[in-house]
Design a protein around this motif. Structure first.
Motif, PDB file in Angstrom:
ATOM      1  N   LYS A 157       0.815  -1.211   0.000  1.00 41.26           N
ATOM      2  CA  LYS A 157       0.000   0.000   0.000  1.00 41.26           C
ATOM      3  C   LYS A 157       0.853   1.266   0.000  1.00 41.26           C
ATOM      4  CE  LYS A 157      -4.253  -1.599   2.267  1.00 41.26           C
ATOM      5  NZ  LYS A 157      -5.172  -1.358   3.417  1.00 41.26           N
ATOM      6  N   ASN A 158       2.060   1.162   0.515  1.00 43.36           N
ATOM      7  CA  ASN A 158       2.853   2.372   0.740  1.00 43.36           C
ATOM      8  C   ASN A 158       4.116   2.483  -0.107  1.00 43.36           C
ATOM      9  OD1 ASN A 158       1.718   3.911   3.352  1.00 43.36           O
ATOM     10  ND2 ASN A 158       1.459   1.706   3.667  1.00 43.36           N
ATOM     11  N   LEU A 159       4.530   1.383  -0.733  1.00 47.58           N
ATOM     12  CA  LEU A 159       5.757   1.398  -1.525  1.00 47.58           C
ATOM     13  C   LEU A 159       5.528   1.933  -2.931  1.00 47.58           C
ATOM     14  CD1 LEU A 159       7.715  -1.939  -0.890  1.00 47.58           C
ATOM     15  CD2 LEU A 159       8.540   0.375  -0.507  1.00 47.58           C
ATOM     16  N   SER A 160       6.570   2.532  -3.484  1.00 48.72           N
ATOM     17  CA  SER A 160       6.583   2.928  -4.893  1.00 48.72           C
ATOM     18  C   SER A 160       7.999   2.709  -5.410  1.00 48.72           C
ATOM     19  CB  SER A 160       6.182   4.395  -5.041  1.00 48.72           C
ATOM     20  OG  SER A 160       7.220   5.242  -4.571  1.00 48.72           O
ATOM     21  N   PRO A 161       8.207   2.767  -6.702  1.00 50.64           N
ATOM     22  CA  PRO A 161       9.566   2.572  -7.240  1.00 50.64           C
ATOM     23  C   PRO A 161      10.578   3.602  -6.737  1.00 50.64           C
ATOM     24  CG  PRO A 161       7.930   2.300  -8.965  1.00 50.64           C
ATOM     25  CD  PRO A 161       7.198   2.834  -7.781  1.00 50.64           C
ATOM     26  N   ILE A 208      11.776  -8.087   2.264  1.00 45.72           N
ATOM     27  CA  ILE A 208      10.426  -7.994   1.702  1.00 45.72           C
ATOM     28  C   ILE A 208      10.286  -6.688   0.922  1.00 45.72           C
ATOM     29  CG2 ILE A 208       7.968  -7.842   2.251  1.00 45.72           C
ATOM     30  CD1 ILE A 208       8.545  -9.525   4.758  1.00 45.72           C
ATOM     31  N   ALA A 209      10.726  -5.588   1.527  1.00 49.97           N
ATOM     32  CA  ALA A 209      10.620  -4.276   0.867  1.00 49.97           C
ATOM     33  C   ALA A 209      11.410  -4.256  -0.431  1.00 49.97           C
ATOM     34  CB  ALA A 209      11.098  -3.183   1.819  1.00 49.97           C
ATOM     35  N   ALA A 210      12.599  -4.837  -0.408  1.00 52.17           N
ATOM     36  CA  ALA A 210      13.432  -4.848  -1.615  1.00 52.17           C
ATOM     37  C   ALA A 210      12.782  -5.668  -2.721  1.00 52.17           C
ATOM     38  CB  ALA A 210      14.808  -5.403  -1.276  1.00 52.17           C
ATOM     39  N   GLN A 211      12.209  -6.837  -2.359  1.00 51.56           N
ATOM     40  CA  GLN A 211      11.575  -7.665  -3.385  1.00 51.56           C
ATOM     41  C   GLN A 211      10.283  -7.052  -3.910  1.00 51.56           C
ATOM     42  OE1 GLN A 211      11.058 -11.780  -2.398  1.00 51.56           O
ATOM     43  NE2 GLN A 211      13.227 -12.248  -2.631  1.00 51.56           N
ATOM     44  N   LEU A 212       9.635  -6.206  -3.086  1.00 48.70           N
ATOM     45  CA  LEU A 212       8.393  -5.572  -3.534  1.00 48.70           C
ATOM     46  C   LEU A 212       8.641  -4.324  -4.367  1.00 48.70           C
ATOM     47  CD1 LEU A 212       6.093  -5.967  -0.382  1.00 48.70           C
ATOM     48  CD2 LEU A 212       5.985  -7.231  -2.529  1.00 48.70           C
ATOM     49  N   GLY A 213       9.916  -3.970  -4.561  1.00 48.02           N
ATOM     50  CA  GLY A 213      10.205  -2.905  -5.513  1.00 48.02           C
ATOM     51  C   GLY A 213      10.743  -1.616  -4.956  1.00 48.02           C
ATOM     52  N   ALA A 214      11.138  -1.569  -3.691  1.00 46.53           N
ATOM     53  CA  ALA A 214      11.725  -0.346  -3.147  1.00 46.53           C
ATOM     54  C   ALA A 214      13.008  -0.018  -3.904  1.00 46.53           C
ATOM     55  CB  ALA A 214      12.019  -0.511  -1.665  1.00 46.53           C
ATOM     56  N   LEU A 245      10.085   6.310   3.767  1.00 44.79           N
ATOM     57  CA  LEU A 245       9.207   5.297   4.347  1.00 44.79           C
ATOM     58  C   LEU A 245       9.967   4.565   5.459  1.00 44.79           C
ATOM     59  CD1 LEU A 245       6.505   3.737   4.315  1.00 44.79           C
ATOM     60  CD2 LEU A 245       7.534   2.155   2.669  1.00 44.79           C
ATOM     61  N   VAL A 246       9.343   4.474   6.631  1.00 46.86           N
ATOM     62  CA  VAL A 246       9.952   3.770   7.768  1.00 46.86           C
ATOM     63  C   VAL A 246       9.054   2.592   8.134  1.00 46.86           C
ATOM     64  CG1 VAL A 246      10.689   3.922  10.174  1.00 46.86           C
ATOM     65  CG2 VAL A 246      10.965   5.899   8.660  1.00 46.86           C
ATOM     66  N   ILE A 247       9.674   1.425   8.365  1.00 53.06           N
ATOM     67  CA  ILE A 247       8.889   0.261   8.739  1.00 53.06           C
ATOM     68  C   ILE A 247       9.639  -0.553   9.788  1.00 53.06           C
ATOM     69  CG2 ILE A 247       9.796  -1.169   6.856  1.00 53.06           C
ATOM     70  CD1 ILE A 247       6.884  -2.429   6.779  1.00 53.06           C
ATOM     71  N   ILE A 288       5.155   6.208   8.724  1.00 54.24           N
ATOM     72  CA  ILE A 288       5.775   5.298   9.680  1.00 54.24           C
ATOM     73  C   ILE A 288       4.861   4.090   9.849  1.00 54.24           C
ATOM     74  CG2 ILE A 288       6.563   5.008  12.059  1.00 54.24           C
ATOM     75  CD1 ILE A 288       7.004   8.098  12.056  1.00 54.24           C
ATOM     76  N   LEU A 289       5.399   2.917   9.617  1.00 53.65           N
ATOM     77  CA  LEU A 289       4.633   1.672   9.694  1.00 53.65           C
ATOM     78  C   LEU A 289       5.289   0.739  10.713  1.00 53.65           C
ATOM     79  CD1 LEU A 289       4.171   1.018   5.866  1.00 53.65           C
ATOM     80  CD2 LEU A 289       2.533   2.099   7.421  1.00 53.65           C
ATOM     81  N   PRO A 290       4.563   0.379  11.773  1.00 61.10           N
ATOM     82  CA  PRO A 290       3.223   0.832  12.156  1.00 61.10           C
ATOM     83  C   PRO A 290       3.272   2.254  12.700  1.00 61.10           C
ATOM     84  CG  PRO A 290       4.136  -0.580  13.849  1.00 61.10           C
ATOM     85  CD  PRO A 290       5.113  -0.598  12.733  1.00 61.10           C
ATOM     86  N   HIS A 291       2.132   2.936  12.649  1.00 62.04           N
ATOM     87  CA  HIS A 291       2.113   4.325  13.099  1.00 62.04           C
ATOM     88  C   HIS A 291       1.575   4.474  14.512  1.00 62.04           C
ATOM     89  CE1 HIS A 291      -2.282   4.957  12.764  1.00 62.04           C
ATOM     90  NE2 HIS A 291      -2.218   4.132  11.735  1.00 62.04           N
ATOM     91  N   LYS A 292       1.045   3.364  15.074  1.00 59.03           N
ATOM     92  CA  LYS A 292       0.466   3.447  16.416  1.00 59.03           C
ATOM     93  C   LYS A 292       0.688   2.142  17.165  1.00 59.03           C
ATOM     94  CE  LYS A 292      -4.072   3.394  16.944  1.00 59.03           C
ATOM     95  NZ  LYS A 292      -5.482   3.848  16.872  1.00 59.03           N
ATOM     96  N   MET A 293       0.946   2.265  18.476  1.00 58.74           N
ATOM     97  CA  MET A 293       1.036   1.091  19.345  1.00 58.74           C
ATOM     98  C   MET A 293       0.062   1.254  20.498  1.00 58.74           C
ATOM     99  SD  MET A 293       4.232  -0.531  21.522  1.00 58.74           S
ATOM    100  CE  MET A 293       3.893   0.145  23.156  1.00 58.74           C
ATOM    101  N   SER A 294      -0.618   0.178  20.854  1.00 58.90           N
ATOM    102  CA  SER A 294      -1.538   0.177  21.989  1.00 58.90           C
ATOM    103  C   SER A 294      -1.109  -0.889  22.987  1.00 58.90           C
ATOM    104  CB  SER A 294      -2.973  -0.116  21.533  1.00 58.90           C
ATOM    105  OG  SER A 294      -3.402   0.809  20.566  1.00 58.90           O
TER     106      SER A 294
END
Length: 680
Positions: A393-397, A413-419, A470-472, A506-512
């Protein structure tokens, strides 16, 4: 007296000075000595008592004095059993100084100080003979030096030394012997704890584990678990339980320090031998009539009257090469042990491989770096799918990603998805080596750069002049103990914002942090006072443990709650929420109260806590319950939760309130939780 000591704060990642009792380590060792769990084991206590009585009766029937040696006396319970049963002479030894002092007071309080000689030494340091520790050798040995692996606490050496130096030739030993059993199982689920699986990121791409890991025999140590709590649908038995070793504790020739056995079994089902279940029983008397079994319910001689115990569980071992079998196929189980540990292999009955003489070692580095729980987490398909969906949802080339976690596959994962570029921040050197082996094996070295410097030492040059957009994170860190220690992710993000674009996602953007009041069926016993045990007053022990716990223990401890059944008695409450897009050190201190509404009447003996991470409205990862209804909670198998246990259960009625008070100082990372001792 108190003193300032330095420690690494797992939340901020910085060294801090804290005020602690100058004997903090001493008190922590006492508080975590695990004696209380054993003393709540009624079956153990009763059968030890019966075994001691029987041994003394036999010695007396010979016309001899009953001279008892109690090795590792702990609270002095077994020595007092011997005294109460008519022993003529009792020597007890205990090397752990605070417990030796405690035992001395307990013996005095129960009126046995004149009957029992207590020596604060290891048994291997004792000397027998006129004018020595023991004037003469004993003819009864009673001891409990066993663990889940049976021999992991040095039982073999303890028994062998005692027979050579401290016992008469015609002595009796309580327990008399131990029998060890194994059962072969097939289970894709259990395999997840040991073998890192390929991770499919797209229809055509997979993050593959390095070849070495697929051939690796895994960690050499046992995997101790409560087998009864694994859902039976998650494994298939491939064999009946079979005995592999018998340890004769009364052997005058000594127990072999190294031994092997080969047992052939017939397979019950078709499948792959993924794991070896192990447990044991002990014979308390010379005739072998008083048996204490640690078997799971399906193999237990009295499955309707199982004793819960956390000090003697069952164990899982993993063969280095899983064997595929058909129904009714003959399989050889090769078993080996040294003085302290066990290991197993499984081969076809026609295989001429000898029993494994050398203890297997991890060759890939993954099993010695990452815990089995963490390996299971990495293999969790549903969890990984959340990461993949969030990244898609958040990655782009043009994405320049920063992954902040330890030993995480997110960067791959990020690298294989196209970062375009991925930077992986690793705070643990061993995790760094594992990650680099993954990167090299998957040929992603051109896309992924691993950063190992301290946060404050990183420069724009380390990020190759690029701006992170993008931070994950998972987030997962080796330094984390309690679920909320992953707040370190937030501090790391804020520290590195100088290298990020404005309003970086930032992913995730919230912690509970969430909580629920629970009536644990058994877990409460590990912290509950013993009071009276088999007619002996152990109040002194309770006071010693509580005093040390007050000085050393946090009021929340980590536990894999899937192993400990409980009934939910309150609503679920949100204790705290954190928005990770904000600058943490600029925030004001937080203080909140979460009210848990009692949903039924009962007795609360604990509060369970866990964390949830929000990527967006539809993508949430929880380290808490997989299933929660009115009667039970099914917890995540691959995470530890936090739990506050009450020394005394609290009676509640439906509609009452339990308030959990939370405070957090963002500047320092100081986090505190307070739990009520009364119900409003």
């Amino acid at each position: 007296m108190s003193t300032f000591t330095s420690r690494l704060c797992p939340i901020t990642g910085k060294m801090e000075w804290i005020l602690q009792d100058e004997q903090y380590d001493y008190h922590q060792e006492i508080a975590r000595s695990a004696y209380a769990d054993m003393l709540h084991d009624k079956e153990r206590n009763e059968k030890y008592y019966s075994g001691v009585k029987k041994a003394i009766e036999i010695i007396h029937s010979r016309g001899e004095k009953a001279k008892v040696l109690d090795i590792g006396t702990g609270t002095g319970l077994l020595s007092m059993m011997a005294a109460q049963s008519g022993a003529d002479q009792i020597t007890a030894c205990e090397a752990f100084e605070p417990m030796a002092k405690c035992a001395e007071q307990i013996m005095k309080k129960n009126g046995f100080e004149e009957k029992i000689q207590l020596i604060p030494k290891r048994s291997t340091e004792l000397k027998s003979g006129p004018g020595k520790d023991m004037e003469e050798r004993a003819n009864i040995l009673v001891t409990e030096v066993l663990d889940t692996e049976l021999i992991g606490e040095g039982a073999i050496g303890t028994y062998n030394h005692a027979h050579k130096q401290l016992l008469e030739k015609n002595c009796l030993v309580v327990p008399r012997a131990a029998n060890m059993y194994v059962q072969l199982v097939s289970s894709e689920f259990i395999r997840r704890w040991n073998v890192v699986q390929p991770l499919k990121t797209t229809e055509t791409r997979v993050v593959s584990p390095p070849t070495a890991s697929s051939r690796c025999s895994g960690a050499a140590s046992l995997h101790d678990v409560q087998l009864d709590q694994i859902d039976p649908s998650l494994f298939t038995p491939l064999s009946q339980p079979v005995q592999i070793f018998r340890f004769d504790f009364n052997s005058k020739d000594g127990i072999p320090e190294d031994d092997t056995s080969t047992v052939t079994v017939k397979s019950l089902n078709k499948g792959t031998v993924d794991a070896v279940f192990m447990w044991w029983d002990i014979e308390m008397d010379p005739q072998g009539e008083i048996i204490l079994s640690c078997a799971p319910h399906w193999a237990h001689p009295d499955s309707h009257n199982l004793q819960w115990r956390d000090h003697w569980m069952q164990a899982i071992y993993y063969p280095s090469l899983p064997l595929s079998v058909d129904v009714n196929q003959n399989i050889k189980i090769l078993s080996s042990h040294d003085e302290y540990s066990l290991w197993f292999e499984v081969v076809d009955s026609h295989d001429t491989t000898p029993a494994p003489l050398e203890r297997p070692l991890c060759e890939c580095g993954i099993h010695t770096t990452i815990s089995r729980t963490r390996i299971g987490m990495m293999n969790d398909v549903k969890r990984n799918q959340v990461f993949i969906s969030a990244l898609k949802k958040n990655l782009s080339p043009s994405s320049i990603c920063l992954c902040i976690s330890d030993g995480s596959l997110l960067s791959l994962i990020a690298a294989q998805l196209g970062a375009k570029k991925v930077f992986a921040l690793e705070s643990n050197p061993m995790c760094e080596r594992v990650l680099k082996s993954y990167i090299n094996y998957n040929r992603l070295g051109d896309k992924i750069t691993v950063l190992t410097k301290k946060l404050e030492d990183l420069t724009a040059e380390d990020f190759q002049g690029l701006k992170i957009n993008l931070v994950i994170g998972e987030p997962f860190f080796m330094s984390s103990v309690l679920p909320w220690d992953t707040l370190y992710f937030w501090y790391a993000v804020c520290e590195l914002k100088r290298f990020m674009v404005t309003d970086v996602p930032i992913l995730p953007h919230k912690m509970s942090i969430k909580a629920i009041g629970v009536q644990f069926r058994d877990l409460w016993k590990i912290r509950a006072p013993v009071k009276n045990c088999e007619g002996f007053n152990l109040d002194v022990f309770d006071q010693v443990i509580q005093k040390s716990a007050d000085k050393s223990d946090s009021n929340v401890e980590p536990q894999p709650l899937w192993e400990y059944p409980g009934t939910p008695l309150t609503s679920t409450g949100i204790v705290a929420q954190f928005d990770w897009s904000k600058q943490v050190t600029e925030m004001k201190p937080i203080s909140t109260t979460s009210t848990l509404i009692c949903t039924k009447s009962g007795s609360i003996n604990g509060v369970a806590l866990w964390t949830e991470y929000t990527f967006d409205e539809d993508l949430v990862i929880s380290n808490g319950p997989l299933l929660l209804n009115d009667t039970c909670i099914k917890w995540d198998y691959f995470c530890q939760q936090g739990v506050h246990l009450y020394n005394k259960p609290m009676s509640i009625t439906e509609g009452q309130c339990l308030d959990v008070i939370f405070s957090f100082t963002p500047k320092t990372g100081e986090l505190d939780l307070k739990f009520p001792t009364t119900i409003s």
